[in-house]
Design a protein around this motif. Structure first.
Motif, PDB file in Angstrom:
ATOM      1  N   ARG A 176       1.013  -1.216  -0.181  1.00 25.44           N
ATOM      2  CA  ARG A 176      -0.002   0.037  -0.061  1.00 25.44           C
ATOM      3  C   ARG A 176       0.906   1.320   0.045  1.00 25.44           C
ATOM      4  O   ARG A 176       2.065   1.172   0.239  1.00 25.44           O
ATOM      5  CB  ARG A 176      -0.850  -0.055   1.064  1.00 25.44           C
ATOM      6  N   ALA A 177       0.402   2.487  -0.389  1.00 25.92           N
ATOM      7  CA  ALA A 177       1.068   3.665  -0.285  1.00 25.92           C
ATOM      8  C   ALA A 177       1.360   4.182   0.845  1.00 25.92           C
ATOM      9  O   ALA A 177       0.631   3.964   2.054  1.00 25.92           O
ATOM     10  CB  ALA A 177       0.296   4.464  -1.005  1.00 25.92           C
ATOM     11  N   CYS A 178       2.673   4.626   0.925  1.00 28.53           N
ATOM     12  CA  CYS A 178       2.974   5.411   2.182  1.00 28.53           C
ATOM     13  C   CYS A 178       2.045   6.796   2.299  1.00 28.53           C
ATOM     14  O   CYS A 178       1.417   7.271   1.473  1.00 28.53           O
ATOM     15  CB  CYS A 178       4.487   5.816   2.146  1.00 28.53           C
ATOM     16  N   ASP A 179       2.295   7.389   3.688  1.00 26.67           N
ATOM     17  CA  ASP A 179       1.734   8.456   3.995  1.00 26.67           C
ATOM     18  C   ASP A 179       2.540   9.660   3.845  1.00 26.67           C
ATOM     19  O   ASP A 179       3.755   9.384   4.033  1.00 26.67           O
ATOM     20  CB  ASP A 179       1.273   8.470   5.325  1.00 26.67           C
ATOM     21  N   ASP A 180       2.020  10.723   3.122  1.00 22.82           N
ATOM     22  CA  ASP A 180       2.715  12.144   3.045  1.00 22.82           C
ATOM     23  C   ASP A 180       4.096  11.796   2.391  1.00 22.82           C
ATOM     24  O   ASP A 180       5.198  12.740   2.887  1.00 22.82           O
ATOM     25  CB  ASP A 180       3.192  12.656   4.536  1.00 22.82           C
ATOM     26  N   LEU A 181       4.111  10.981   1.393  1.00 26.12           N
ATOM     27  CA  LEU A 181       5.346  10.776   0.647  1.00 26.12           C
ATOM     28  C   LEU A 181       5.750  12.556  -0.124  1.00 26.12           C
ATOM     29  O   LEU A 181       4.832  12.763  -0.873  1.00 26.12           O
ATOM     30  CB  LEU A 181       5.391   9.804  -0.533  1.00 26.12           C
ATOM     31  N   ALA A 182       6.961  13.020   0.109  1.00 28.32           N
ATOM     32  CA  ALA A 182       7.105  14.141  -0.523  1.00 28.32           C
ATOM     33  C   ALA A 182       8.515  14.213  -0.790  1.00 28.32           C
ATOM     34  O   ALA A 182       9.572  13.551   0.072  1.00 28.32           O
ATOM     35  CB  ALA A 182       6.642  15.298   0.401  1.00 28.32           C
ATOM     36  N   ILE A 183       8.987  14.963  -1.792  1.00 28.25           N
ATOM     37  CA  ILE A 183      10.260  15.268  -2.144  1.00 28.25           C
ATOM     38  C   ILE A 183      10.522  16.853  -1.904  1.00 28.25           C
ATOM     39  O   ILE A 183       9.844  17.658  -2.620  1.00 28.25           O
ATOM     40  CB  ILE A 183      10.674  15.145  -3.908  1.00 28.25           C
ATOM     41  N   SER A 184      11.822  17.108  -1.338  1.00 30.13           N
ATOM     42  CA  SER A 184      12.081  18.807  -1.226  1.00 30.13           C
ATOM     43  C   SER A 184      13.558  18.519  -1.675  1.00 30.13           C
ATOM     44  O   SER A 184      14.270  18.260  -0.646  1.00 30.13           O
ATOM     45  CB  SER A 184      11.820  19.157   0.095  1.00 30.13           C
ATOM     46  N   GLY A 185      14.025  18.889  -2.616  1.00 30.12           N
ATOM     47  CA  GLY A 185      15.273  19.007  -3.154  1.00 30.12           C
ATOM     48  C   GLY A 185      15.985  17.477  -2.784  1.00 30.12           C
ATOM     49  O   GLY A 185      15.688  16.839  -3.874  1.00 30.12           O
ATOM     50  N   ASP A 186      17.000  17.391  -2.067  1.00 33.47           N
ATOM     51  CA  ASP A 186      17.589  16.365  -1.654  1.00 33.47           C
ATOM     52  C   ASP A 186      17.081  15.504  -0.985  1.00 33.47           C
ATOM     53  O   ASP A 186      17.696  14.491  -0.362  1.00 33.47           O
ATOM     54  CB  ASP A 186      19.254  16.627  -1.484  1.00 33.47           C
ATOM     55  N   THR A 187      15.739  15.629  -0.280  1.00 32.99           N
ATOM     56  CA  THR A 187      15.414  14.971   0.924  1.00 32.99           C
ATOM     57  C   THR A 187      14.085  14.447   0.558  1.00 32.99           C
ATOM     58  O   THR A 187      13.102  15.115  -0.277  1.00 32.99           O
ATOM     59  CB  THR A 187      15.050  16.171   2.097  1.00 32.99           C
TER      60      THR A 187
END
Length: 609
Positions: A226-237
């Motif tokens: 299942r999908a993760c919660d709150d998956l986000a990309i911010s630059g190198d993080t």
């Protein structure tokens, strides 16, 4: 063939000891799991990967403990899930419990597949309630080539060509040219390991990579999950979270890195061979060099205990005054296996005793020599005769299957052995060389260390048994008779003559002919010496080859069998010889069994001849 088997069987056992982790692999954990009652309420993971591809991680684990627990276990799978030749061994830098230091022990499980931190004081339990653990560790070489996992399906993808970021995701830069195809490298990692045996209520993960991230994929659970919660990309993080994780539920992240995959050390063998070869090519080379050095040392040390052969010119008679046991003892520095039988045959051939078969299980040994006839008998044969009490005319010893008879025969063998050693030292034919015995001590130590390495007791891999095995095998000859004693000049001269006589008895007719036509009686006269040397069948075959007739049965051997053949020509001793041997063996065996059953520790060795 027998000599080959004596070498082959130990080598096969050593080979099995070295390779058993591959032959008998560790069993998989397929049974029902016993879950840890400790609940992880908050699992906070902060991962940083540098340009060399090395990972530093800080895990802050908030737990709810029931009563009576000492701590927790943290498992790391050291085998890269995408490349079985890569090992990623964690190095734990510190472990804290509620802000203070806590004891921990690093262990291996499942054939060195899992590195385990056993965290907690074994001498005290933690109070029920909330406890916070912090684990800091590093792992080398965590960046895989860019196409790794490209065919794997994930429950969720953020970024990448032609995809809009999901709600809440941040994409701070458009995809680079590299990201339109496969990225140069990827971080493909179980950010929550599937080895946690605890229920995790919430996990928050932050991953900082060495370059800006264009695409991230995440799954909770095995397979697509299942999908993760709150998956986000911010630059190198990359950040994400997951909730309500049952025990052994992984959270997997795959993120592209615009950086060529750094070089990392891999091994020529898969993980299944780690318990055999370890986890280092250099270690294998070192063990190979040590094995060569240890083998040469063992062989060289053993060879220092050997005596140089004096040469064995052909002799057609035994050394004067020596009985069969003395002749073999000076030749081999060992009491012959058939020494007791040979001695009784020798006394019978000299008309000092008679051998009479009563039935299949009993022989009578009767004294027939007059006191003056015993004067010239060698001390070894005399010791046997005295123990059996057959030195006076008419005295009889019954060799049959009784404890009393067996006890007398066992003591006769002991007296025979002592008399042979005393004869050699008293006459300065042999001297002690105790320093040679140190090679036996070293051989025994090598054997113990070899066994420890094979069972991985104190050694990381079974290959460490090789140096000790090489020393053990190549110095095993130190247990042969003669180590610890040396023949003097007089002993070497007698050794040469005894060896030359043995050459005549044991070699074929073409090499050492013997004119039985001139002295047929010498065949039976030398039978006791052939029995002591273990060459009775060869001696009989030589007689048959020269005369064209079967070897005769000596007149001093009164068998109840109607057979006229002595039986040696067949190579097994024949039924007549077996009957005498069986009587001695069963008699000694009866005594030995009685001693074993009473746990007294006494008794002679089994076997009469």
């Amino acid at each position: 063939m027998g000599r080959l088997l004596r070498w082959l069987i130990p080598l096969l056992l050593i080979g099995f000891g070295l390779f058993w982790p591959v032959i008998v692999p560790a069993g998989s954990d397929s049974g029902a799991a016993v879950y840890d009652p400790v609940v992880i309420t908050d699992y906070d993971v902060d991962i940083v990967v540098d340009t060399a591809g090395d990972m530093s991680a800080v895990e802050t684990i908030t737990t709810e403990f029931p009563g009576g627990r000492h701590g927790i276990f943290r498992y790391w799978d050291v085998t890269n899930q995408n490349d079985p030749r890569v090992r990623q061994r964690p190095m734990v830098n510190s472990v804290l419990l509620d802000g203070g230091r806590v004891p921990y022990q690093m262990l291996w499980e499942d054939g060195q597949r899992f590195r385990v931190a056993k965290i907690g004081d074994p001498d005290r339990t933690l109070s029920a309630g909330t406890h916070v653990f912090e684990i800091r560790y590093t792992i080398p070489g965590v960046l895989d080539p860019g196409d790794t996992g490209a065919d794997k399906q994930f429950a969720q993808t953020v970024g990448g060509p032609g995809e809009a970021p999901p709600s809440g995701a941040e994409l701070t830069a458009p995809p680079s040219v590299a990201e339109l195809t496969a990225p140069p490298s990827v971080f493909f990692w179980n950010v929550i390991a599937p080895s946690w045996n605890n229920r995790i209520e919430r996990a928050d993960i932050t991953v900082t990579l060495p370059t800006a991230v264009g695409m991230a994929q995440c799954s909770v659970g095995l397979g697509v999950g299942r999908a993760c919660d709150d998956l986000a990309i911010s630059g190198d993080t990359v950040t994400m979270s997951a909730t309500a994780l049952p025990p052994r539920t992984p959270v997997t992240l795959r993120a592209g890195v615009d950086l060529p995959a750094p070089a990392r050390t891999d091994l020529p063998w898969p993980h299944a061979w780690d318990e055999v070869l370890g986890q280092s090519v250099g270690g294998v080379i070192s063990v190979g060099v040590l094995s060569l050095l240890f083998g040469l040392a063992g062989l060289g040390w053993f060879r220092m205990t050997l005596e140089r052969s004096p040469g064995f010119p052909l002799q057609y008679a035994p050394p004067p005054g020596l009985g069969p046991v003395q002749t073999e003892y000076i030749r081999t520095e060992a009491i012959p296996k058939n020494g007791l039988t040979a001695t009784l045959f020798y006394l019978a051939e000299r008309r000092l005793i008679s051998l009479e078969q009563v039935n299949d299980k009993q022989w009578n040994i009767r004294g027939i020599g007059q006191p003056g006839q015993w004067a010239g008998v060698d001390p070894v044969s005399m010791a046997v005769a005295k123990r059996l009490k057959v030195t006076t005319p008419g005295s009889v010893f019954q060799a049959k299957k009784t404890v009393k008879s067996g006890e007398r025969l066992s003591k006769a063998k002991v007296d025979m052995n002592k008399a042979a050693g005393k004869w050699a030292t008293t006459n300065r034919l042999m001297v002690k060389r105790n320093k040679e015995l140190w090679v036996r001590v070293a051989n025994a130590v090598a054997f113990v260390l070899m066994i420890c390495a094979c069972f991985l007791w104190g050694f990381p891999a079974t290959m460490w048994a090789l140096p000790f095995a090489a020393f053990f095998v190549l110095s095993a000859g130190s247990w042969n008779p003669g180590v610890g004693t040396r023949r003097t000049a007089a002993g070497r001269e007698l050794w040469s003559r005894a060896g030359g006589f043995h050459r005549m008895l044991a070699t074929d007719s073409a090499e050492a002919r013997f004119d039985f036509g001139a002295r047929k009686d010498l065949y039976t006269a030398y039978v006791p010496f052939a029995v002591a040397a273990g060459a009775a069948a060869l001696w009989a075959k030589k007689y048959e080859a020269f005369t064209g007739s079967a070897a005769p049965q000596p007149d001093w051997y009164s068998s109840s069998s109607s057979s006229t053949g002595w039986g040696f020509a067949a190579g097994s001793g024949g039924p007549d010889f077996d009957s005498f041997e069986s009587a001695l063996s069963s008699s000694i065996g009866a005594y030995t069994a009685s001693q074993s059953s009473s746990s007294s520790g006494g008794g002679g060795s089994s076997g009469g001849g």
